[in-house]
Design an enzyme around this catalytic site. Structure first.
Site, PDB file in Angstrom:
ATOM      1  CB  CYS A   1      40.420  24.799-102.669  1.00 17.98           C
ATOM      2  SG  CYS A   1      41.407  26.177-103.339  1.00 17.98           S
TER       3      CYS A   1
ATOM      4  CG  HIS B   1      37.844  27.828 -99.955  1.00 16.10           C
ATOM      5  ND1 HIS B   1      38.701  26.917 -99.361  1.00 16.10           N
ATOM      6  CD2 HIS B   1      38.594  28.491-100.871  1.00 16.10           C
ATOM      7  CE1 HIS B   1      39.902  27.030 -99.873  1.00 16.10           C
ATOM      8  NE2 HIS B   1      39.867  27.977-100.803  1.00 16.10           N
TER       9      HIS B   1
ATOM     10  CD  GLU C   1      36.658  25.924 -96.526  1.00 17.41           C
ATOM     11  OE1 GLU C   1      37.813  26.245 -96.864  1.00 17.41           O
ATOM     12  OE2 GLU C   1      35.911  25.215 -97.235  1.00 17.41           O
TER      13      GLU C   1
END
Length: 222
Positions: free
Chosen positions: A92, A202, A204
């Site tokens: 990001c 992202h 994650e």
């Protein structure tokens, strides 16, 4: 420093813990030691690490200032990544900091590892809201499809990844853009060169696709 350490840089940015937890899970699922994932603000740890991860949430200038405020961190990044060629992943705003400069609230120099400017997203379709938030389908370039960190991602979840951002890296050389998404026009999603790769989305938060990317990164030998 243990061999194989993955340094996740703590410079006061937002998604640090979730990124570290996802890396630990990816390490376990790929048969690696999750204990090698180390969250740190110590430049010496980063300089000695086998791999470096730079997460990031927030404004470009604030994140760059946070990185610069850590004693010796910019020099440690240069030593580990630029000079020694250690694998690097930016996430990001951590990916945006790779750019030549950011244009959020003025002109602010980046690390300069990837050409281009971080500019506001300006969708051609006025009905599309900014920030760009949610799932979007990745479109990989030929180099992206062949990149070891992106291997197999196009076949996972339809290539969908999770985004939350109002700015993106524009003007990068075509050879450095590994993937895009369509959001009222092309928006840079993945950049990379040599031992450096960055994702605007992202990992994650991107479920199986994100875990696969992180697992690929942990095994990447550029």
């Amino acid at each position: 420093m243990s061999a194989g350490t993955v340094a996740v840089i703590d410079y006061g940015s937002g998604n640090l813990r979730s990124a570290a937890k996802a890396l630990e899970r990816a390490a376990r699922e790929s048969g690696r030691d999750p204990g090698l994932i180390r969250v740190t603000s110590d430049a010496r740890v980063v300089a000695a690490a086998e791999r470096v991860v730079l997460p990031g949430v927030g404004a470009f200038a604030d994140c760059m200032a946070g990185l610069q405020a850590l004693p010796g961190m910019i020099a440690a990044l240069d030593e580990a990544v630029a000079q020694r060629g250690r694998p690097f992943l930016g996430i990001c705003v951590g990916m945006q900091l790779l750019a030549t400069e950011g244009l959020e609230h003025g002109h602010h120099a980046g690390l300069g590892w990837i050409s281009g400017q971080v500019q506001a997203i300006a969708p051609a379709d006025a009905s599309l809201k900014v920030p760009h938030m949610g799932w979007n389908n990745l479109r990989f370039s030929e180099r992206g499809l062949a990149h070891p960190v992106l291997a197999g991602l196009a076949d996972l979840g339809g290539g969908h990844a999770y985004f939350v951002h109002s700015y993106h890296l524009a003007g990068a050389h075509a050879s450095q853009v590994l993937g895009e998404v369509d959001y009222g026009g092309p928006v840079t999603a993945v950049v990379g060169r040599d031992n450096i790769i960055g994702t605007q989305f992202h990992p994650e938060k991107s479920q199986a696709l994100g875990l696969a990317l992180l697992g690929n990164f942990l095994g990447w030998r550029p």
